[in-house]
Design an enzyme around this catalytic site. Sequence first.
Site, PDB file in Angstrom:
ATOM      1  CG  HIS A 241      -1.787  -1.124   1.108  1.00  0.00           C
ATOM      2  ND1 HIS A 241      -2.803  -1.412   0.310  1.00  0.00           N
ATOM      3  CD2 HIS A 241      -1.906  -2.153   2.336  1.00  0.00           C
ATOM      4  CE1 HIS A 241      -3.464  -2.539   0.789  1.00  0.00           C
ATOM      5  NE2 HIS A 241      -2.887  -3.005   1.697  1.00  0.00           N
TER       6      HIS A 241
HETATM    7  O1  RIB Z   1      -4.882   0.695   4.379  1.00  0.00           O
HETATM    8  C1  RIB Z   1      -3.371   0.619   4.278  1.00  0.00           C
HETATM    9  C2  RIB Z   1      -2.885   1.709   5.155  1.00  0.00           C
HETATM   10  O2  RIB Z   1      -3.278   1.235   6.536  1.00  0.00           O
HETATM   11  C3  RIB Z   1      -1.582   1.608   5.236  1.00  0.00           C
HETATM   12  O3  RIB Z   1      -0.992   3.023   5.266  1.00  0.00           O
HETATM   13  C4  RIB Z   1      -0.951   0.956   6.407  1.00  0.00           C
HETATM   14  O4  RIB Z   1       0.449   1.261   6.755  1.00  0.00           O
HETATM   15  C5  RIB Z   1      -2.071   1.146   7.286  1.00  0.00           C
HETATM   16  O5  RIB Z   1      -1.474   2.419   8.046  1.00  0.00           O
END
Ligand code: RIB
Length: 299
Positions: A241
């Site tokens: 992500h």
């Molecule tokens: O949904 C993914 C996000 O939430 C990413 O930034 C992960 O590190 C969590 O913070």
Amino acid sequence: MTKPAHVNTVIIDTDPGIDDAIAILYALGHAGMNVVAITTVAGNIGLSVTTRNAGRICALAGVDTPVHAGAAAPLGREARPETGIHGNDGLGGVEFPEPAQAPRSHDAVAAMQAILEAHPPHSIDLHCLGPLTNLALLLQHAPAAAARIRRVIAMGGAVDEPGNVGAKAEFNLAHDPQAAALVLAAGLDLTLIPLDATRQLRADATYIAALHATGHTPAIAVAELIEAYFAANSAESRPLHDPCVPLFAQNPQLFRVEERGLAVDVDTGALIPGPLRIKVAMGLDAPALRAALLHGLSS
Ligand code: RIB
Ligand code: CA
């Protein structure tokens, strides 16, 4: 490495966090990014742990980038860590050195304001990898400084994709819906990178082996972080992500960006149809981005 045509000056706002750590290691090692500060926020794990982890990541990267601790809780509610994915230490138990220096300050918002005021207007990019609490507080307490930000690239939200916090919400926006609503309505040059795009950038065992094979410390640490990510979920591959944020900054041509009419449900943090015209990355070239990430971590 050839000298990049343009070097982006960047503040990284983050809740490290396994995928945050991968993003930060890529950014710190990339000649096209000058990371002038890392500001931390409570999210994946509590603020003391995210702040210590920012220092540990810098120590592994061999840089003395200032770390400023920020908000310990979302606007108007309690923090809710996600240790199930990131572990009690926030880095999946992967071996990282201790921070080489203490946090530069415990007021991330004041640090953001000072940096923005010390640089020419619209010369600083903000990469948001966690809940948007710090940026929301900057907008509330120093709007003139916030107006000097060149652009914000934020991992957050789910547009057409299901959420990862309930049916529709994504963790970063769900953790602080009030902050998300403030940031999306602020009129900043904002590009959101939602789950619609980030779930397309996946790492599997072959990729982990390629990272190990480089022999470079940051790439090996990232291989171990992804292995830890797997420990939390036995799927064939894991989504990267947060690395999508610095990868977008350096390779925008590898993303498909649309403009959508959105709003934030301030109870759940879900993105819903609304009047705000927001740039959202909805697709990406995963093989090319995996290659760019591996190259950035091993050159
Ligand atoms: O949904 C993914 C996000 O939430 C990413 O930034 C992960 O590190 C969590 O913070
Ligand atoms: Ca994060």
